[in-house]
Scaffold this motif. Structure first.
Motif, PDB file in Angstrom:
ATOM      1  N   GLY A   1      21.677  69.265  65.574  1.00 43.39           N
ATOM      2  CA  GLY A   1      20.750  70.090  66.338  1.00 43.39           C
ATOM      3  C   GLY A   1      21.150  70.097  67.795  1.00 43.39           C
ATOM      4  O   GLY A   1      22.183  69.542  68.177  1.00 43.39           O
ATOM      5  N   SER A   2      20.304  70.746  68.606  1.00 41.78           N
ATOM      6  CA  SER A   2      20.648  70.906  70.023  1.00 41.78           C
ATOM      7  C   SER A   2      19.864  69.954  70.922  1.00 41.78           C
ATOM      8  O   SER A   2      18.663  69.741  70.715  1.00 41.78           O
ATOM      9  CB  SER A   2      20.384  72.340  70.476  1.00 41.78           C
TER      10      SER A   2
ATOM     11  N   CYS B   1      26.585  63.344  70.387  1.00 38.58           N
ATOM     12  CA  CYS B   1      27.205  62.052  70.045  1.00 38.58           C
ATOM     13  C   CYS B   1      28.646  62.179  69.585  1.00 38.58           C
ATOM     14  O   CYS B   1      29.341  61.170  69.465  1.00 38.58           O
ATOM     15  CB  CYS B   1      26.388  61.354  68.972  1.00 38.58           C
TER      16      CYS B   1
ATOM     17  N   GLN C   1      36.320  55.250  78.074  1.00 34.85           N
ATOM     18  CA  GLN C   1      34.877  55.117  77.856  1.00 34.85           C
ATOM     19  C   GLN C   1      34.482  53.636  77.805  1.00 34.85           C
ATOM     20  O   GLN C   1      33.518  53.221  78.445  1.00 34.85           O
ATOM     21  CB  GLN C   1      34.521  55.817  76.533  1.00 34.85           C
TER      22      GLN C   1
ATOM     23  N   ILE D   1      22.632  78.456  73.040  1.00 35.58           N
ATOM     24  CA  ILE D   1      22.705  76.996  72.959  1.00 35.58           C
ATOM     25  C   ILE D   1      24.030  76.519  72.376  1.00 35.58           C
ATOM     26  O   ILE D   1      24.294  75.338  72.330  1.00 35.58           O
ATOM     27  CB  ILE D   1      21.564  76.385  72.119  1.00 35.58           C
TER      28      ILE D   1
ATOM     29  N   LEU E   1      30.694  74.869  70.860  1.00 34.93           N
ATOM     30  CA  LEU E   1      31.383  73.761  70.206  1.00 34.93           C
ATOM     31  C   LEU E   1      32.736  73.534  70.875  1.00 34.93           C
ATOM     32  O   LEU E   1      33.283  74.415  71.522  1.00 34.93           O
ATOM     33  CB  LEU E   1      31.571  74.069  68.724  1.00 34.93           C
ATOM     34  N   MET E   2      33.273  72.325  70.680  1.00 39.19           N
ATOM     35  CA  MET E   2      34.584  72.018  71.246  1.00 39.19           C
ATOM     36  C   MET E   2      35.672  72.749  70.469  1.00 39.19           C
ATOM     37  O   MET E   2      35.575  72.910  69.262  1.00 39.19           O
ATOM     38  CB  MET E   2      34.847  70.514  71.146  1.00 39.19           C
TER      39      MET E   2
ATOM     40  N   ILE F   1      28.424  65.702  77.792  1.00 36.93           N
ATOM     41  CA  ILE F   1      28.006  66.778  76.884  1.00 36.93           C
ATOM     42  C   ILE F   1      27.208  67.873  77.565  1.00 36.93           C
ATOM     43  O   ILE F   1      27.297  69.036  77.196  1.00 36.93           O
ATOM     44  CB  ILE F   1      27.230  66.199  75.662  1.00 36.93           C
TER      45      ILE F   1
ATOM     46  N   ARG G   1      41.025  58.182  75.555  1.00 37.60           N
ATOM     47  CA  ARG G   1      39.632  58.531  75.902  1.00 37.60           C
ATOM     48  C   ARG G   1      38.684  57.387  75.517  1.00 37.60           C
ATOM     49  O   ARG G   1      37.766  57.037  76.243  1.00 37.60           O
ATOM     50  CB  ARG G   1      39.263  59.844  75.196  1.00 37.60           C
TER      51      ARG G   1
ATOM     52  N   GLU H   1      40.189  70.006  72.634  1.00 33.66           N
ATOM     53  CA  GLU H   1      39.215  69.063  73.192  1.00 33.66           C
ATOM     54  C   GLU H   1      38.785  68.047  72.131  1.00 33.66           C
ATOM     55  O   GLU H   1      38.558  66.873  72.438  1.00 33.66           O
ATOM     56  CB  GLU H   1      38.002  69.801  73.766  1.00 33.66           C
TER      57      GLU H   1
ATOM     58  N   LEU I   1      25.385  69.170  67.998  1.00 40.18           N
ATOM     59  CA  LEU I   1      25.279  70.551  67.514  1.00 40.18           C
ATOM     60  C   LEU I   1      26.218  70.809  66.335  1.00 40.18           C
ATOM     61  O   LEU I   1      25.947  71.650  65.484  1.00 40.18           O
ATOM     62  CB  LEU I   1      25.642  71.483  68.674  1.00 40.18           C
TER      63      LEU I   1
ATOM     64  N   HIS J   1      28.608  71.207  78.404  1.00 38.26           N
ATOM     65  CA  HIS J   1      28.906  72.095  77.275  1.00 38.26           C
ATOM     66  C   HIS J   1      27.762  73.054  76.976  1.00 38.26           C
ATOM     67  O   HIS J   1      27.934  73.969  76.177  1.00 38.26           O
ATOM     68  CB  HIS J   1      29.141  71.264  76.003  1.00 38.26           C
ATOM     69  N   ILE J   2      26.603  72.802  77.549  1.00 38.24           N
ATOM     70  CA  ILE J   2      25.409  73.534  77.125  1.00 38.24           C
ATOM     71  C   ILE J   2      25.120  74.677  78.092  1.00 38.24           C
ATOM     72  O   ILE J   2      24.900  74.449  79.285  1.00 38.24           O
ATOM     73  CB  ILE J   2      24.194  72.571  77.064  1.00 38.24           C
TER      74      ILE J   2
HETATM   75  C1  LIG Z   1      33.097  66.561  75.049  1.00 38.83           C
HETATM   76  S1  LIG Z   1      32.274  66.229  73.541  1.00 38.83           S
HETATM   77  C2  LIG Z   1      31.664  64.598  73.830  1.00 38.83           C
HETATM   78  C3  LIG Z   1      31.383  63.869  72.545  1.00 38.83           C
HETATM   79  C4  LIG Z   1      30.957  62.406  72.731  1.00 38.83           C
HETATM   80  N1  LIG Z   1      29.764  62.299  73.566  1.00 38.83           N
HETATM   81  C5  LIG Z   1      32.096  61.594  73.282  1.00 38.83           C
HETATM   82  O1  LIG Z   1      32.051  61.178  74.446  1.00 38.83           O
HETATM   83  O2  LIG Z   1      33.062  61.360  72.529  1.00 38.83           O
HETATM   84  C6  LIG Z   1      30.815  67.236  73.619  1.00 38.83           C
HETATM   85  C7  LIG Z   1      29.953  67.157  72.364  1.00 38.83           C
HETATM   86  O3  LIG Z   1      28.737  67.857  72.628  1.00 38.83           O
HETATM   87  C8  LIG Z   1      28.372  68.573  71.463  1.00 38.83           C
HETATM   88  N2  LIG Z   1      27.436  69.651  71.879  1.00 38.83           N
HETATM   89  C9  LIG Z   1      27.718  70.824  72.492  1.00 38.83           C
HETATM   90  N3  LIG Z   1      26.579  71.514  72.744  1.00 38.83           N
HETATM   91  C10 LIG Z   1      25.565  70.742  72.277  1.00 38.83           C
HETATM   92  C11 LIG Z   1      24.132  70.897  72.244  1.00 38.83           C
HETATM   93  N4  LIG Z   1      23.532  72.003  72.728  1.00 38.83           N
HETATM   94  N5  LIG Z   1      23.397  69.903  71.697  1.00 38.83           N
HETATM   95  C12 LIG Z   1      23.986  68.789  71.180  1.00 38.83           C
HETATM   96  N6  LIG Z   1      25.334  68.595  71.173  1.00 38.83           N
HETATM   97  C13 LIG Z   1      26.101  69.548  71.722  1.00 38.83           C
HETATM   98  C14 LIG Z   1      29.695  69.040  70.879  1.00 38.83           C
HETATM   99  O4  LIG Z   1      29.576  69.401  69.513  1.00 38.83           O
HETATM  100  C15 LIG Z   1      30.557  67.796  71.111  1.00 38.83           C
HETATM  101  O5  LIG Z   1      30.492  66.886  70.041  1.00 38.83           O
END
Ligand SMILES: C[S@@+](CC[C@H](N)C(=O)[O-])C[C@H]1O[C@@H](n2cnc3c(N)ncnc32)[C@H](O)[C@@H]1O
Length: 215
Positions: free
Chosen positions: A98-99, A51, A25, A4, A7-8, A122, A21, A12, A74, A125-126
């Motif tokens: 959390g995830s 978030c 948005q 799960i 991290l960025m 996001i 960015r 990034e 996360l 990323h998972i």
């Molecule tokens: C590209 S960033 C986007 C952040 C935000 N949504 C934005 O637009 O600025 C991706 C985010 O997803 C989070 N992330 C990665 N895997 C995750 C998971 N399994 N559950 C929750 N958050 C996660 C990362 O820590 C990071 O903050």
């Protein structure tokens, strides 16, 4: 890292929190999502998955008109940043580390707890991204909406992404696979999906209200 966790990296993190960015948005992505899904009702309960520093949750409150927002990430450092940004909204915001693949553990989120879920880039990323979509389907109330902005396998395969950022490398999705997975969890795309050169997709999907059987 576990299945799960993704991290960025530093590059990034800098990009995601940069002024260009934020502008993209605020002045493009939000406009597209509002056009497809509209504003929320004043007392709407929203959830933002991943978030980051909380800018998306701020827009969910101010531009989409949510009554309150729960937000999960996360990365504890991101939750701390989001806490600073969103402190002024008091108990309209609840943050949790959390995830997105297990919202029960992260937020004690029950079935049908939210009127809207927001995903600002996001899910790609998972590693187990399907589990995150399943959670979105579970926590949305019938009639609720999933607002998404995502990055496809096509973008992640580009040299610039490969050189600068860290993402899961296996089982990434095309726009079609993402939309198919939404359908698999009963989420129906409203109107159309905006696709940008096969790299990005933006749209809104709804969880239908079951038809009444009178009789
Ligand atoms: C590209 S960033 C986007 C952040 C935000 N949504 C934005 O637009 O600025 C991706 C985010 O997803 C989070 N992330 C990665 N895997 C995750 C998971 N399994 N559950 C929750 N958050 C996660 C990362 O820590 C990071 O903050």
């Amino acid at each position: 890292m576990g299945r799960i966790a993704m991290l960025m990296n530093r590059a990034e993190t800098l990009l995601v929190n940069s002024t260009p960015r934020r502008w993209l948005q605020r002045f493009y992505e939000i406009q597209v999502l509002l056009r497809f899904g509209g504003r929320l009702l004043p007392r709407a309960r929203a959830l933002e998955i991943g978030c980051g520093s909380g800018y998306g949750s701020q827009l969910v409150l101010e531009r989409f008109g949510a009554g309150r927002v729960d937000a999960v990430d996360l990365d504890p450092a991101m939750i701390e940043r989001a806490g600073q940004r969103l402190a002024r909204y008091g108990d309209r915001v609840r943050l949790a580390q959390g995830s997105a693949t297990d919202l029960r553990s992260a937020l004690n989120a029950g079935d049908s707890d939210y009127d809207a879920v927001f995903d600002f880039g996001i899910v790609h990323h998972i590693p187990d991204w399907r589990a995150a979509i399943a959670e979105v389907g579970r926590v949305l109330v019938p009639g609720g909406r999933f607002y998404f902005e995502e990055v496809t396998a096509h973008a992640l395969a580009r040299p610039i992404y490969q050189r600068l950022f860290d993402h899961p490398t296996e089982d990434r999705f095309t726009a079609e696979q993402f939309i198919d997975e939404l359908a698999h969890h009963g989420l129906v795309v409203l109107g159309s999906v905006t696709r940008i050169s096969g790299d990005y997709l933006l749209g809104v999907a709804a969880k239908p209200i079951p038809a009444r059987s009178d009789g």
